[in-house]
Design an enzyme around this catalytic site. Structure first.
Site, PDB file in Angstrom:
ATOM      1  N   ASP A  34       7.428  30.660  43.984  1.00  0.00           N
ATOM      2  CA  ASP A  34       7.585  30.289  42.582  1.00  0.00           C
ATOM      3  C   ASP A  34       6.668  31.126  41.701  1.00  0.00           C
ATOM      4  O   ASP A  34       7.032  31.533  40.607  1.00  0.00           O
ATOM      5  CB  ASP A  34       7.246  28.806  42.378  1.00  0.00           C
ATOM      6  CG  ASP A  34       8.301  27.903  43.006  1.00  0.00           C
ATOM      7  OD1 ASP A  34       9.270  28.457  43.576  1.00  0.00           O
ATOM      8  OD2 ASP A  34       8.151  26.675  42.925  1.00  0.00           O
ATOM      9  N   GLU A 115      34.350  16.742  49.855  1.00  0.00           N
ATOM     10  CA  GLU A 115      33.212  17.089  49.001  1.00  0.00           C
ATOM     11  C   GLU A 115      32.450  15.826  48.628  1.00  0.00           C
ATOM     12  O   GLU A 115      33.038  14.763  48.508  1.00  0.00           O
ATOM     13  CB  GLU A 115      33.725  17.741  47.695  1.00  0.00           C
ATOM     14  CG  GLU A 115      34.618  18.938  47.930  1.00  0.00           C
ATOM     15  CD  GLU A 115      35.344  19.394  46.662  1.00  0.00           C
ATOM     16  OE1 GLU A 115      34.949  18.978  45.548  1.00  0.00           O
ATOM     17  OE2 GLU A 115      36.302  20.166  46.801  1.00  0.00           O
ATOM     18  N   LYS A 117      30.876  13.273  46.058  1.00  0.00           N
ATOM     19  CA  LYS A 117      31.209  12.956  44.671  1.00  0.00           C
ATOM     20  C   LYS A 117      29.916  12.605  43.958  1.00  0.00           C
ATOM     21  O   LYS A 117      29.311  11.577  44.208  1.00  0.00           O
ATOM     22  CB  LYS A 117      32.186  11.783  44.610  1.00  0.00           C
ATOM     23  CG  LYS A 117      32.626  11.477  43.196  1.00  0.00           C
ATOM     24  CD  LYS A 117      33.750  10.458  43.184  1.00  0.00           C
ATOM     25  CE  LYS A 117      34.309  10.236  41.801  1.00  0.00           C
ATOM     26  NZ  LYS A 117      33.351   9.705  40.849  1.00  0.00           N
ATOM     27  N   ASP A 119      27.435  11.670  40.834  1.00  0.00           N
ATOM     28  CA  ASP A 119      27.563  10.739  39.724  1.00  0.00           C
ATOM     29  C   ASP A 119      26.853  11.303  38.504  1.00  0.00           C
ATOM     30  O   ASP A 119      25.663  11.128  38.314  1.00  0.00           O
ATOM     31  CB  ASP A 119      26.945   9.397  40.133  1.00  0.00           C
ATOM     32  CG  ASP A 119      27.526   8.265  39.330  1.00  0.00           C
ATOM     33  OD1 ASP A 119      28.515   8.516  38.606  1.00  0.00           O
ATOM     34  OD2 ASP A 119      27.000   7.155  39.415  1.00  0.00           O
ATOM     35  N   TYR A 226      32.955  22.241  41.339  1.00  0.00           N
ATOM     36  CA  TYR A 226      33.936  21.759  42.324  1.00  0.00           C
ATOM     37  C   TYR A 226      35.371  22.175  42.036  1.00  0.00           C
ATOM     38  O   TYR A 226      36.286  21.711  42.706  1.00  0.00           O
ATOM     39  CB  TYR A 226      33.850  20.246  42.475  1.00  0.00           C
ATOM     40  CG  TYR A 226      33.982  19.462  41.176  1.00  0.00           C
ATOM     41  CD1 TYR A 226      35.178  19.444  40.472  1.00  0.00           C
ATOM     42  CD2 TYR A 226      32.902  18.746  40.666  1.00  0.00           C
ATOM     43  CE1 TYR A 226      35.300  18.742  39.296  1.00  0.00           C
ATOM     44  CE2 TYR A 226      33.011  18.031  39.490  1.00  0.00           C
ATOM     45  CZ  TYR A 226      34.218  18.036  38.804  1.00  0.00           C
ATOM     46  OH  TYR A 226      34.330  17.343  37.631  1.00  0.00           O
ATOM     47  N   LYS A 315      34.926   5.743  47.586  1.00  0.00           N
ATOM     48  CA  LYS A 315      33.648   5.315  47.013  1.00  0.00           C
ATOM     49  C   LYS A 315      32.742   4.634  48.043  1.00  0.00           C
ATOM     50  O   LYS A 315      33.213   3.973  48.948  1.00  0.00           O
ATOM     51  CB  LYS A 315      33.906   4.330  45.851  1.00  0.00           C
ATOM     52  CG  LYS A 315      34.779   4.897  44.740  1.00  0.00           C
ATOM     53  CD  LYS A 315      34.063   5.938  43.905  1.00  0.00           C
ATOM     54  CE  LYS A 315      33.093   5.327  42.929  1.00  0.00           C
ATOM     55  NZ  LYS A 315      33.676   4.969  41.638  1.00  0.00           N
ATOM     56  N   CYS A 409      -6.227 -15.413  38.949  1.00  0.00           N
ATOM     57  CA  CYS A 409      -5.615 -14.749  40.102  1.00  0.00           C
ATOM     58  C   CYS A 409      -4.918 -15.796  40.984  1.00  0.00           C
ATOM     59  O   CYS A 409      -5.531 -16.799  41.350  1.00  0.00           O
ATOM     60  CB  CYS A 409      -6.688 -14.018  40.902  1.00  0.00           C
ATOM     61  SG  CYS A 409      -6.094 -13.377  42.470  1.00  0.00           S
ATOM     62  N   CYS A 412      -7.268 -15.840  44.421  1.00  0.00           N
ATOM     63  CA  CYS A 412      -8.669 -16.270  44.490  1.00  0.00           C
ATOM     64  C   CYS A 412      -9.100 -17.041  43.247  1.00  0.00           C
ATOM     65  O   CYS A 412     -10.251 -17.464  43.151  1.00  0.00           O
ATOM     66  CB  CYS A 412      -9.584 -15.078  44.697  1.00  0.00           C
ATOM     67  SG  CYS A 412      -9.757 -14.045  43.231  1.00  0.00           S
ATOM     68  N   CYS A 427      -7.152  -8.693  38.726  1.00  0.00           N
ATOM     69  CA  CYS A 427      -7.989  -9.812  39.139  1.00  0.00           C
ATOM     70  C   CYS A 427      -9.432  -9.312  39.133  1.00  0.00           C
ATOM     71  O   CYS A 427      -9.719  -8.235  39.645  1.00  0.00           O
ATOM     72  CB  CYS A 427      -7.565 -10.240  40.546  1.00  0.00           C
ATOM     73  SG  CYS A 427      -8.845 -11.144  41.424  1.00  0.00           S
ATOM     74  N   CYS A 433     -11.917 -11.750  46.250  1.00  0.00           N
ATOM     75  CA  CYS A 433     -10.469 -11.960  46.318  1.00  0.00           C
ATOM     76  C   CYS A 433      -9.905 -11.521  47.671  1.00  0.00           C
ATOM     77  O   CYS A 433      -9.906 -10.341  47.994  1.00  0.00           O
ATOM     78  CB  CYS A 433      -9.763 -11.211  45.194  1.00  0.00           C
ATOM     79  SG  CYS A 433      -7.998 -11.498  45.208  1.00  0.00           S
TER      80      CYS A 433
HETATM   81  S1  IVH Z   1      37.673  16.741  41.202  1.00  0.00           S
HETATM   82  C1  IVH Z   1      41.590  17.168  39.562  1.00  0.00           C
HETATM   83  N1  IVH Z   1      35.509  16.814  42.695  1.00  0.00           N
HETATM   84  O1  IVH Z   1      34.493  12.407  39.414  1.00  0.00           O
HETATM   85  C2  IVH Z   1      40.335  16.696  40.158  1.00  0.00           C
HETATM   86  N2  IVH Z   1      35.495  15.439  40.754  1.00  0.00           N
HETATM   87  O2  IVH Z   1      36.452  10.253  39.047  1.00  0.00           O
HETATM   88  C3  IVH Z   1      39.371  16.193  39.183  1.00  0.00           C
HETATM   89  N3  IVH Z   1      33.375  14.285  40.359  1.00  0.00           N
HETATM   90  O3  IVH Z   1      35.872  13.537  36.396  1.00  0.00           O
HETATM   91  C4  IVH Z   1      37.992  16.040  39.620  1.00  0.00           C
HETATM   92  N4  IVH Z   1      32.314  15.096  42.090  1.00  0.00           N
HETATM   93  O4  IVH Z   1      33.414  14.013  36.899  1.00  0.00           O
HETATM   94  C5  IVH Z   1      36.102  16.291  41.593  1.00  0.00           C
HETATM   95  N5  IVH Z   1      33.671  17.008  44.077  1.00  0.00           N
HETATM   96  C6  IVH Z   1      34.242  16.483  42.981  1.00  0.00           C
HETATM   97  C7  IVH Z   1      33.565  15.605  42.110  1.00  0.00           C
HETATM   98  C8  IVH Z   1      34.239  15.088  41.008  1.00  0.00           C
HETATM   99  C9  IVH Z   1      32.239  14.322  41.032  1.00  0.00           C
HETATM  100  C10 IVH Z   1      33.617  13.470  39.138  1.00  0.00           C
HETATM  101  C11 IVH Z   1      34.248  14.232  38.005  1.00  0.00           C
HETATM  102  C12 IVH Z   1      35.573  13.572  37.737  1.00  0.00           C
HETATM  103  C13 IVH Z   1      35.337  12.214  38.298  1.00  0.00           C
HETATM  104  C14 IVH Z   1      36.641  11.578  38.703  1.00  0.00           C
END
Ligand code: IVH
Length: 670
Positions: A34, A115, A117, A119, A226, A315, A409, A412, A427, A433
């Site tokens: 770094d 892949e 997913k 958040d 993605y 999910k 406390c 104690c 405390c 204590c």
């Molecule tokens: S594909 C046509 N791939 O999840 C396909 N979405 O619930 C559209 N997301 O709006 C999305 N990881 O914000 C895709 N590996 C992934 C993802 C992903 C997160 C999110 C994305 C999308 C939402 C759909």
């Protein structure tokens, strides 16, 4: 330097920085430290400051944000940004696979791209001839907001693509905030009395959708790409996996967890493996996504209103759930700090049952407006202690009760005091204590402190409650007879414990200092103190000023240390410990240590010691132990199943030593 050669130098630096960014963010394989990176960056900044005529919008220095906007412009998505259907069970997924095979009129095994997913929030980033020209949020899928300046502040988003770029490519990905960044952000917000984000997703959205992109620049946003939207001037790869590969080649960050698999059972296996990883990942994932890998098949399958038929989100159990606070109790810690803990109606969160959540301190309770009886959102992230993210005010019962800090406390009954300007209440019964005493003893005996195996939580409770141990020094005067008389303690286990206690007498100054439990003195600080002062009397005699000359020790910590040694009781306990036989080898001066100035990297499993042990032994000899290999690494120590660090070492010509050699090496220098 002539103007031409300055420009050349600037361009060279940019290329180098871009290359190192790519290695760091996309390949996850940096080859410089770094500090070296920062030096390059600084050099570029200096040259550009002296020659502003050479500053270009895609210079790596231009990621600082621009003047605030009045509002975001709208961006139309020529190819809509779709969402995904959700599934929760294996059966849902098998049905999805069956629908696909029905539609494709095939009984063949379908290949899927799996892949994680993430958040966060979806964005579309448009590159023209390889240059970033626009970035937009998903919005309603058809129209989003122009967040170009904000996206440009994210270091891992290339401003310029690598290699041959198509005329146009819209890259789609998820912008998120990693868990550490989220904690840091909230800690800062708390200090400034600002609004706390309930979860990393909200933090990411709040950070990206800032009209002032200079604020965005200060937020720890990251991205995983993605997919693609509009692509012109280039033939697409044949598969989703191929697209991701291509994105990575252009310098875009793609998850390392992407896998192409055959058939639905392998998808489910991927789901389980990712589920096991989930708590260990540095970012939050809410599931995995399966996409039909072949683009030709994707095209045949098409879309329904808002989601593709060829993809589905599987999910994980939610990491948030609502429940009721049934009571609040106060726990007393090592320093006497009173921590309010919420007793919850048990609830499933992220696959485990949660019945307690820390409320941190009274300020936090006030800020979140938490009452007993409230319905709250509980969150757990990674393997950390569950927290109350927020109160569901709309569902507040009429009879909620205020949470009050006890005057005395709970253990104690000493007075509780709240220092002006400090969030924590303490405390005041420091010496009397039992709760504080227990925590002090637990810490003293813990593995990284005096390492007294067998002196666990239950036993500490017993020893303190039976008044056998009042201060840590008393541990060394326990007798076989006393121990045998304790409940659930036999002759053998008493003997074992005494042996462990005896063994712990031989320690290091750093461990001893850490074990004392001085406020704000963690392991790293204890090591620094030992190295700097080398003897206990020297440290005890040090003024606050002298203490502050130790790396990383500021005025607050210096004061804690000085106060600790000023306290007569503490001096007495230390004296007793040493009289009882606690000892350590003399600490050599840093410059005299045999491995001073050498940097080691450990990879793979070592045969007869843990990495921690190896690290400790090396550090004792004055060596530094680093996490990644660079040209500055002196040696890479290789155990069984080494990782990519070994390849890197070879690539850079760093000396590699094996298990046995490492042993001889330690023996020789110790
Ligand atoms: S594909 C046509 N791939 O999840 C396909 N979405 O619930 C559209 N997301 O709006 C999305 N990881 O914000 C895709 N590996 C992934 C993802 C992903 C997160 C999110 C994305 C999308 C939402 C759909």
């Amino acid at each position: 330097m002539s103007s031409k050669s300055v420009q050349k130098e600037i361009e060279k630096l940019r290329e180098q920085i871009d290359e190192h960014n790519y290695r760091y963010y996309v390949l996850d394989d940096p080859i410089i430290s770094d500090a070296e990176y920062d030096a390059l960056f600084l050099q570029l900044k200096k040259l550009e400051a002296a020659h502003p005529e050479f500053v270009t919008p895609d210079s790596p220095t231009q990621r600082i944000g621009a003047a605030p906007l009045k509002k975001f412009a709208e961006v139309q998505h020529a190819i809509p940004m779709l969402s995904l259907d959700n599934a929760f069970t294996d059966e849902d997924i098998r049905a999805f696979d069956q629908r696909i095979r029905d539609r494709l009129k095939t009984s063949a095994t379908i290949e899927y791209c799996c892949e994680p997913k993430l958040d966060g929030l979806a964005v579309s980033i448009r590159y023209e001839k390889g240059h970033l020209v626009q970035a937009a949020t998903r919005g309603d899928g058809a129209t989003g907001e122009d967040v170009t300046e904000n996206i440009k502040t994210i270091r891992m988003v290339p401003l310029k693509l690598r290699g041959e770029a198509p005329r146009i490519v819209e890259v789609r990905g998820e912008v998120y905030i990693p868990l550490k960044g989220f904690e840091r952000l909230n800690a800062q917000a708390e200090k400034k009395g600002e609004k706390i984000f309930a979860n990393p997703r909200n933090a990411a959205a709040g950070s990206l959708r800032q009209l002032d992109s200079r604020i965005t620049a200060s937020r720890p946003l990251e991205i995983f790409c993605y997919g693609v939207g509009v692509v012109e001037g280039m033939k697409l790869p044949a598969t989703q996996r191929g697209i991701l590969q291509w994105l990575a080649e252009m310098g875009l960050r793609v998850s390392a967890f992407v896998e192409a698999v055959k058939g639905v059972e392998q998808c489910l296996d991927y789901y389980r493996r990712m589920g096991e990883q989930r708590d260990k990942l540095p970012f939050e994932i809410d599931g995995v996504v399966y996409k039909v890998n072949s683009l030709a098949e994707q095209e045949k399958l098409g879309f329904v209103t808002r989601a593709p038929r060829w993809a589905i989100a599987h999910k994980f159990p939610a990491q948030e759930a609502t429940t009721t606070i049934e009571a609040v109790e106060f726990q007393v810690g090592r320093t006497g700090a009173l921590t309010p803990v919420a007793r919850l109606k048990p609830v499933h969160v992220g696959g485990v049952t949660v019945s307690n959540a820390t409320l941190h301190n009274m300020d936090e309770i006030k800020r979140k407006d938490i009452h007993i009886g409230d319905i709250v959102m509980v969150r757990r992230a990674g393997d950390v202690i569950p927290e109350i993210a927020s109160v569901v005010k709309a569902r507040r019962p009429h009879d909620v009760k205020k949470i009050v800090l006890p005057k005395h406390c709970p253990v104690c009954h000493s007075l509780v005091e709240q220092v002006e300007g400090e969030a924590v209440a303490r405390c005041t019964g420091e010496l009397v204590c039992p709760a504080q005493r227990k925590e002090i003893i637990r810490h003293f005996a813990s593995r990284r402190a005096m390492d007294i195996e067998g002196l666990g939580d239950k036993l500490v409770d017993q020893l303190v409650d039976e008044r056998l141990v009042a201060s840590v020094a008393d541990i060394y005067h326990l007798t076989q007879e006393q121990l045998e008389n304790l409940e659930r303690m036999g002759e053998k286990s008493a003997q074992n414990l005494l042996e462990q206690i005896e063994k712990s007498k031989s320690t290091t100054l750093a461990r001893f200092l850490y074990a004392l439990g001085i406020r704000e003195v963690g392991e790293a600080t204890a090591k620094q103190l030992a190295l700097h002062f080398r003897t206990l009397p020297a440290l005890q005699a040090a003024s606050e000023e002298a203490l502050q000359s130790v790396p990383d020790i500021g005025p607050v910590v210096a004061q804690h240390i000085a106060n600790f040694f000023r306290e007569a009781h503490n001096r007495e306990v230390i004296h007793k410990l040493i009289k009882a036989g606690v000892h350590w080898p003399a600490v050599k001066a840093a410059e005299n240590l045999s491995l001073a100035g050498k940097t080691f990297v450990l990879t793979g499993t070592l045969r007869d010691m843990t990495r921690e042990e190896a690290k400790e032994r090396l550090e004792k000899l004055g060596a530094k132990v680093a996490g990644s290999v660079s040209s500055k690494t002196s040696y890479v120590v290789v155990g069984v199943d080494p990782g990519s660090k070994l390849d890197k070492a070879r690539e850079l010509g760093v000396e590699v030593i094996g298990d046995e050699e490492f042993h001889r090496f330690l023996k020789k220098y110790e």
